[in-house]
Design a protein around this motif. Structure first.
Motif, mmCIF file in Angstrom:
data_model
loop_
_atom_site.group_PDB
_atom_site.id
_atom_site.type_symbol
_atom_site.label_atom_id
_atom_site.label_comp_id
_atom_site.label_asym_id
_atom_site.label_seq_id
_atom_site.Cartn_x
_atom_site.Cartn_y
_atom_site.Cartn_z
ATOM 1 N N ARG A 152 53.099 73.378 51.207
ATOM 2 C CA ARG A 152 54.641 73.326 51.289
ATOM 3 C C ARG A 152 55.165 74.095 50.296
ATOM 4 O O ARG A 152 54.361 74.466 49.240
ATOM 5 C CB ARG A 152 55.420 72.046 51.379
ATOM 6 N N SER A 153 56.181 74.848 50.332
ATOM 7 C CA SER A 153 56.878 75.513 49.018
ATOM 8 C C SER A 153 56.761 74.587 47.728
ATOM 9 O O SER A 153 57.128 73.329 47.862
ATOM 10 C CB SER A 153 58.347 75.781 49.543
ATOM 11 N N ALA A 154 56.493 75.091 46.796
ATOM 12 C CA ALA A 154 56.646 74.625 45.296
ATOM 13 C C ALA A 154 58.055 74.150 45.078
ATOM 14 O O ALA A 154 58.093 73.299 44.134
ATOM 15 C CB ALA A 154 56.169 75.490 44.422
ATOM 16 N N ALA A 155 58.873 74.661 45.568
ATOM 17 C CA ALA A 155 60.231 74.261 45.223
ATOM 18 C C ALA A 155 60.671 72.818 45.669
ATOM 19 O O ALA A 155 61.431 72.370 44.926
ATOM 20 C CB ALA A 155 61.305 75.245 46.179
ATOM 21 N N ILE A 156 60.000 72.329 46.488
ATOM 22 C CA ILE A 156 59.994 70.719 46.942
ATOM 23 C C ILE A 156 59.676 69.964 45.671
ATOM 24 O O ILE A 156 60.178 69.164 45.076
ATOM 25 C CB ILE A 156 59.152 70.475 48.037
ATOM 26 N N ALA A 157 58.479 70.432 45.254
ATOM 27 C CA ALA A 157 57.945 69.580 43.990
ATOM 28 C C ALA A 157 58.937 69.884 42.849
ATOM 29 O O ALA A 157 59.107 68.836 41.720
ATOM 30 C CB ALA A 157 56.495 70.298 43.700
ATOM 31 N N VAL A 158 59.355 70.844 42.465
ATOM 32 C CA VAL A 158 60.305 71.404 41.358
ATOM 33 C C VAL A 158 61.468 70.513 41.455
ATOM 34 O O VAL A 158 61.807 69.789 40.472
ATOM 35 C CB VAL A 158 60.258 72.763 41.392
ATOM 36 N N ILE B 244 62.798 67.567 39.008
ATOM 37 C CA ILE B 244 64.193 67.388 38.354
ATOM 38 C C ILE B 244 64.704 66.122 38.924
ATOM 39 O O ILE B 244 65.478 65.424 37.899
ATOM 40 C CB ILE B 244 64.759 68.546 38.644
ATOM 41 N N ALA B 245 64.448 65.484 40.111
ATOM 42 C CA ALA B 245 65.168 64.422 40.374
ATOM 43 C C ALA B 245 64.446 62.991 39.590
ATOM 44 O O ALA B 245 65.257 61.976 39.114
ATOM 45 C CB ALA B 245 65.026 63.707 41.845
ATOM 46 N N VAL B 246 63.358 63.281 39.325
ATOM 47 C CA VAL B 246 62.689 61.957 38.410
ATOM 48 C C VAL B 246 63.311 62.199 37.036
ATOM 49 O O VAL B 246 63.619 61.207 36.320
ATOM 50 C CB VAL B 246 61.283 62.380 38.160
ATOM 51 N N ILE B 247 63.355 63.462 36.325
ATOM 52 C CA ILE B 247 64.230 63.523 35.027
ATOM 53 C C ILE B 247 65.554 63.059 35.182
ATOM 54 O O ILE B 247 65.818 62.398 34.057
ATOM 55 C CB ILE B 247 63.808 65.080 34.502
ATOM 56 N N GLY B 248 66.269 63.431 36.152
ATOM 57 C CA GLY B 248 67.615 62.902 36.424
ATOM 58 C C GLY B 248 67.740 61.369 36.445
ATOM 59 O O GLY B 248 68.594 60.836 35.958
ATOM 60 N N ALA B 249 66.687 60.962 36.914
ATOM 61 C CA ALA B 249 66.845 59.424 36.975
ATOM 62 C C ALA B 249 66.371 58.494 35.873
ATOM 63 O O ALA B 249 66.598 57.372 35.528
ATOM 64 C CB ALA B 249 65.966 58.826 38.266
ATOM 65 N N VAL C 169 57.659 61.951 46.087
ATOM 66 C CA VAL C 169 58.015 63.033 46.847
ATOM 67 C C VAL C 169 57.213 64.226 45.723
ATOM 68 O O VAL C 169 56.708 65.169 46.474
ATOM 69 C CB VAL C 169 59.499 63.407 46.881
ATOM 70 N N THR C 170 57.304 64.332 44.929
ATOM 71 C CA THR C 170 56.704 65.184 43.894
ATOM 72 C C THR C 170 55.130 65.396 44.165
ATOM 73 O O THR C 170 54.617 66.337 44.327
ATOM 74 C CB THR C 170 56.861 65.016 42.392
ATOM 75 N N VAL C 171 54.458 64.161 44.248
ATOM 76 C CA VAL C 171 53.086 63.851 44.369
ATOM 77 C C VAL C 171 52.671 64.524 45.939
ATOM 78 O O VAL C 171 51.732 65.405 45.951
ATOM 79 C CB VAL C 171 52.569 62.749 44.200
ATOM 80 N N TRP C 172 53.631 64.105 46.740
ATOM 81 C CA TRP C 172 53.176 64.626 48.156
ATOM 82 C C TRP C 172 53.352 66.170 48.341
ATOM 83 O O TRP C 172 52.681 66.789 49.159
ATOM 84 C CB TRP C 172 54.307 63.952 49.223
ATOM 85 N N ALA C 173 54.470 66.630 47.663
ATOM 86 C CA ALA C 173 54.621 67.942 47.706
ATOM 87 C C ALA C 173 53.702 68.944 47.213
ATOM 88 O O ALA C 173 53.105 69.900 47.670
ATOM 89 C CB ALA C 173 56.006 68.389 47.371
ATOM 90 N N TRP C 174 53.036 68.419 45.996
ATOM 91 C CA TRP C 174 51.959 69.022 45.337
ATOM 92 C C TRP C 174 50.539 68.984 46.162
ATOM 93 O O TRP C 174 50.000 69.689 46.209
ATOM 94 C CB TRP C 174 51.837 68.467 44.136
ATOM 95 N N ARG C 175 50.291 67.917 46.997
ATOM 96 C CA ARG C 175 49.177 67.426 47.355
ATOM 97 C C ARG C 175 48.980 67.612 49.078
ATOM 98 O O ARG C 175 48.016 68.091 49.373
ATOM 99 C CB ARG C 175 48.767 65.991 47.051
#
Length: 123
Positions: A11-17, A21-26, A46-52
């Motif tokens: 999937r697009s790397a934009a999802i992981a990015v 950013i949501a992790v950092i914001g939380a 979601v980050t791990v899923w998008a990456w894997r």
């Protein structure tokens, strides 16, 4: 082992990015209370899923990867590939369908080529 390299569909790397950013914001929520810790798990997952998540195709078969698991399917048990809309599914000899994650209908020729096969046109 096959001599050809794997073709990877992701999937697009934009999802992981965006999820990163949501992790950092939380993180600042943790300064308020440790009870906000579970909120971090959703964007982290979601980050791990998008990456894997995705599909790896080679001459021996394909591997469909998800967040925590993966499934290897050899070409010998695949009866055909079905493109419906923008998704691609593999029809197995036992009649089950396996969705090829992150593979679009436009990617079907690359999947077939990576599998060492030739694309047959429907009559």
């Amino acid at each position: 082992m096959s001599t050809k390299a794997k073709v990877k569909f992701r999937r697009s790397a934009a999802i992981a990015v965006a999820a990163g950013i949501a992790v950092i914001g939380a993180v600042p929520l943790l300064a308020e209370s440790v009870w906000f810790l579970p909120i971090l798990f959703v964007p982290l997952a979601v980050t791990v899923w998008a990456w894997r998540a995705g599909t790896d195709v080679d001459e021996d078969g394909f591997t469909v990867r998800a967040l925590l698991a993966s499934r290897r399917v050899p070409w010998a048990v695949v009866d055909g590939l079905i493109a419906q809309g923008d998704t691609v599914q593999a029809r197995l000899a036992n009649g089950h369908l396996v969705t090829l994650d992150a593979v679009r209908a436009a990617d079907l020729p690359r999947v077939v080529e990576a599998g060492g096969k030739e694309l047959e046109k429907a009559q």
